[in-house]
Design a protein around this motif. Sequence first.
Motif, short mmCIF file in Angstrom:
data_model
loop_
_atom_site.label_atom_id
_atom_site.label_comp_id
_atom_site.label_asym_id
_atom_site.label_seq_id
_atom_site.Cartn_x
_atom_site.Cartn_y
_atom_site.Cartn_z
N ASP A 70 0.82 -1.22 0.00
CA ASP A 70 0.00 0.00 0.00
C ASP A 70 0.85 1.27 0.00
OD1 ASP A 70 0.96 0.18 2.61
OD2 ASP A 70 -1.00 -0.06 3.55
N GLY A 71 2.18 1.11 -0.03
CA GLY A 71 3.08 2.26 -0.10
C GLY A 71 3.62 2.72 1.24
N ARG A 72 3.05 2.23 2.36
CA ARG A 72 3.55 2.64 3.68
C ARG A 72 4.89 1.96 3.96
NH1 ARG A 72 -0.10 1.07 8.10
NH2 ARG A 72 -0.62 -0.63 6.73
N CYS A 73 5.77 2.67 4.62
CA CYS A 73 7.07 2.11 5.00
C CYS A 73 7.02 1.70 6.47
CB CYS A 73 8.18 3.14 4.78
SG CYS A 73 8.40 3.55 3.05
N VAL A 74 7.54 0.51 6.77
CA VAL A 74 7.58 0.01 8.14
C VAL A 74 8.94 -0.63 8.41
CG1 VAL A 74 5.10 -0.37 8.38
CG2 VAL A 74 6.52 -2.17 7.49
N MET A 75 9.26 -0.71 9.68
CA MET A 75 10.51 -1.32 10.12
C MET A 75 10.17 -2.56 10.95
SD MET A 75 13.40 0.31 12.62
CE MET A 75 12.29 0.25 14.03
N HIS A 76 10.53 -3.74 10.43
CA HIS A 76 10.30 -5.01 11.12
C HIS A 76 11.50 -5.92 10.92
CE1 HIS A 76 5.60 -4.69 11.03
NE2 HIS A 76 6.13 -4.01 12.02
N ARG A 77 11.45 -7.08 11.57
CA ARG A 77 12.50 -8.08 11.41
C ARG A 77 12.22 -8.97 10.22
NH1 ARG A 77 15.85 -8.27 15.78
NH2 ARG A 77 14.88 -7.35 17.62
N LEU A 78 13.30 -9.39 9.57
CA LEU A 78 13.18 -10.37 8.49
C LEU A 78 12.87 -11.72 9.12
CD1 LEU A 78 13.42 -11.21 5.54
CD2 LEU A 78 15.88 -11.43 5.88
N TYR A 79 11.71 -12.26 8.76
CA TYR A 79 11.28 -13.55 9.29
C TYR A 79 11.77 -14.69 8.42
CZ TYR A 79 8.19 -17.16 11.11
OH TYR A 79 7.70 -18.31 11.67
#
Length: 176
Positions: free
Chosen positions: A69-78
């Motif tokens: 959807d174009g939003r940027c997020v910061m998460h861990r690579l699963y």
Amino acid sequence: MNSNNNLKISMQQLVGILDDVSDTGAEICVTVNGTSMEPFLHHEQDKVFFSKLPKNLRRGDILLFKRADGRCVMHRLYSIDKDGTFSFAGDAQVYLDRKVPFTDILYYVPKVIRNGKEINCNKGFWRFVMTGYMLIRVKHPKFTLKTVRLSGRMIRAIKNPPLAISKIIKRIFNKK
């Protein structure tokens, strides 16, 4: 700017700044905004450093990526999936962001400042513990920070049985 010299900008503005700076090899320090990475990173308290992507990505790496959807997020690579796409999870998440193409992975977090201490995300205790926590949390959604705290109490009970057990018994019977 506000009184503590922090500039509040949108994630899209941040990505624009990172794009301009990343070719220099510099790291950009940003205060965490959001709760999806708790209990490891706390909203408006801890800081992360963004840098360009390393040559090899590993499970547990903290990355900034763009959702469909174009939003940027910061998460861990699963996981790196068989079709060459990537799956991500926040430390507080029980669902995965799946089918993220490599071209939508924007930046890497090599280090963080947590509770005032700098932590290298590539090595040691925190990488092991938080990657394990993420893996267990996604597979077993009822596993929460309370479970971690209880297991910590159990470990202390093994090290010092009389003292720890008496504290646990008091907590059980003194609850209102």
